[in-house]
Every structure is written in structure tokens, then in C-alpha cells.
Design a protein around this motif. Sequence first.
Motif, PDB file in Angstrom:
ATOM      1  N   UNK A  41     -28.626   4.199  19.586  1.00 12.11           N
ATOM      2  CA  UNK A  41     -28.079   3.732  20.723  1.00 12.11           C
ATOM      3  C   UNK A  41     -27.437   2.337  20.264  1.00 12.11           C
ATOM      4  N   UNK A  42     -28.312   1.456  19.780  1.00 16.64           N
ATOM      5  CA  UNK A  42     -28.114   0.328  19.916  1.00 16.64           C
ATOM      6  C   UNK A  42     -29.130  -0.660  20.279  1.00 16.64           C
ATOM      7  N   UNK A  43     -30.235  -0.169  20.559  1.00 15.91           N
ATOM      8  CA  UNK A  43     -31.370  -1.138  20.841  1.00 15.91           C
ATOM      9  C   UNK A  43     -32.147  -1.806  19.764  1.00 15.91           C
ATOM     10  N   UNK A  44     -32.422  -3.161  19.807  1.00 18.04           N
ATOM     11  CA  UNK A  44     -33.004  -3.942  18.302  1.00 18.04           C
ATOM     12  C   UNK A  44     -34.089  -4.757  19.054  1.00 18.04           C
ATOM     13  N   UNK A  45     -34.367  -4.514  20.480  1.00 17.02           N
ATOM     14  CA  UNK A  45     -35.291  -5.284  21.052  1.00 17.02           C
ATOM     15  C   UNK A  45     -36.465  -4.169  21.703  1.00 17.02           C
ATOM     16  N   UNK A 256     -28.487   0.400  28.680  1.00 19.05           N
ATOM     17  CA  UNK A 256     -27.749  -0.564  27.690  1.00 19.05           C
ATOM     18  C   UNK A 256     -26.139  -0.677  27.940  1.00 19.05           C
ATOM     19  N   UNK A 257     -25.715   0.331  28.667  1.00 17.41           N
ATOM     20  CA  UNK A 257     -24.068   0.445  28.953  1.00 17.41           C
ATOM     21  C   UNK A 257     -23.990  -0.687  29.933  1.00 17.41           C
ATOM     22  N   UNK A 258     -24.047  -1.872  29.873  1.00 20.81           N
ATOM     23  CA  UNK A 258     -23.882  -2.845  30.764  1.00 20.81           C
ATOM     24  C   UNK A 258     -23.238  -4.320  30.551  1.00 20.81           C
ATOM     25  N   UNK A 259     -22.540  -4.048  29.443  1.00 20.28           N
ATOM     26  CA  UNK A 259     -21.901  -5.139  28.906  1.00 20.28           C
ATOM     27  C   UNK A 259     -20.218  -5.217  28.980  1.00 20.28           C
ATOM     28  N   UNK A 260     -19.916  -4.030  29.886  1.00 26.24           N
ATOM     29  CA  UNK A 260     -18.355  -3.918  29.905  1.00 26.24           C
ATOM     30  C   UNK A 260     -18.133  -3.953  31.503  1.00 26.24           C
ATOM     31  N   UNK A 261     -18.746  -4.967  32.087  1.00 26.31           N
ATOM     32  CA  UNK A 261     -18.283  -5.192  33.470  1.00 26.31           C
ATOM     33  C   UNK A 261     -19.124  -6.353  34.026  1.00 26.31           C
ATOM     34  N   UNK A 262     -18.486  -6.965  35.046  1.00 29.51           N
ATOM     35  CA  UNK A 262     -19.296  -8.329  35.435  1.00 29.51           C
ATOM     36  C   UNK A 262     -19.464  -7.978  36.964  1.00 29.51           C
TER      37      UNK A 262
END
Length: 290
Positions: A41-45, A256-262
Motif C-alpha cells: 500500500x505504501x507504508x515505509x514507517x 494511510x489515505x489521508x493526504x487528499x483532503x484538509x
Amino acid sequence: MAAKIFMDMPGGLRMPAIGLGTWQATDDSELETALNAALEIGYRHIDTAFVYQNETLPMNGIHEDRVEMFMKKSLENLQLDYVDLYLIHFAVGVKYFEGQVRPSLDDVQTEKSDHIAIWKKMEEQVDAGRTKTIGISNFNAKQIEKIIKNSRIKPACLQVELHVYLQQRELVKFCHQNGIVVVGYSPLGSPGYNNFIANFGQKPRQLPDMLHDAVIKKIAEKHKKSNAQIMLRYLLQNSIVPIPKSVTPARLKENIDIFDFSLDSEDMKSLDDLEVGEEARVCDFKLYPA
């Protein structure tokens, strides 16, 4: 307000702005499946710990004579030559007995911890190439300041419990003023905490239930997101790195899908107002004797 994808750490290193917590994920096949899904999915931490029994410097390793031994144990368990970040798990150490992984309540014996001596041994692990940088967990501002004043390598991060009900604003402010990245564990509360303390013969207690909070739900509906995503986004916009734990692929993706809104200023103010303070702390460590 935009949230960073990475947080800058001392020495030019960067930390992914959201991570995967692994506390209470001890079943090998379950954890392996979750990690494979998370990496895809993209986790690196990835946050692990010796005391979680899936792999930080544990409470019975918090002594200057045992730092290197536990550092090497962690690397052996993880099958790695080095880690990116190594933390002291707690500000108070307990006596170590050979072969012991997690101290039981019956044989826990606290011992005086010399934070400066321990930190110098942590710095040696960086010098030896076993970790790129070092940090602390569950320390207060006074303890952190003492380390800063006596350190050659400044703590890269502080990991503490943080969520909308327990915001620890002064501690977060202190860390940010000193260039220390703040990592928030139990960012969604910790619904499984009572299962954990049951292993120690402790009775269940009322835990904060943020996942069903009406204020958070209203904001979630506004942004067409889940309550969990709103809570994680709130921390990100306060420059805090959340490390929610999950072993479910769908939840891993959601978290992790939290970078497309503010969140706007009104949202942030509403979430600020949810602060309860210490009464909302989940991991209070009271199961260990003082």
C-alpha cells in the motif's frame, strides 16, 4: 492546511508522516500478512518493539550496561544490519533477568535509571552503524531537556500517546521548538487495551471511545471520510506522526489515505475542543508498580 508527507529529523534524515503500529500483533502469520499488505500500500514507517514480542530498548534494557546487548538482539530478531531509528521505550527501567522478554507483574523490580549514561550508550550505537539515529518514548519535557543539554546526538523523536482526547499540547510544543519529531501512538485510542491488561490479571476499565464521537462523525461526513481518517488527519496537521495499528488490509489502506483532503480552521477548532487530558489516557502504565 497541507500536511507533510515526511517530517524532517536532525541530521538531514526524514520520517514518513504516517506509520504502522504493531503493538499486540504477535501472531507470526497475521503480522507477516499485515506487513506485506502495508508495504504494498505504501507504508515505509514500521514501529516495532522488543517488549511487543515482535521486536526500541525495552524497560528491562534501560540501563547503560544493557543498551548494546538489546540493540544487537533487536537487529538479530529483525534480521537487519541496522535500523533507521532506535528508541528508549520508557523513562524508568526495571531489573533484567537472563532470558526475560517482558517483565511480569510478579517479578518487576524498578531500578534507578541514569538517562545521561544510557543516552551516551545510545549514541555509541549510532557511531557503530547499528542505527541511523536515536530517540525516546514516554519521556516528559524535563527528562528530554536534560538529555538535550548533555547530548552529542540530539533525540530525533519522542513517541508518546496522542489523540484528540489527549493532546499533550505543551509537550508537543516543547519538542517542536527543539526540532524533535513527535510520533503519536494509540492515535485512535486503543480498543484492544483491555485485552492486553487482562494478560496481567488486570480488570477492564472504561476506555475513551473516539471512533464513535459525534463531533468527529460530523466532520467525517463533511469530508466523506471515516472518523479514524479525521483523527489521523488532525494529528498530521498538528505536525504529529500517527502510527495507527491494524492488521486488516482495508483498514491499513484507509489509515494511510489521508493526504487528499484538509481540515479547515473550523474543523481544527472543533477537534481542539475535544481535549480531555490525562483522564483520557489509555496506556497509563499503572499495571507496573512504582
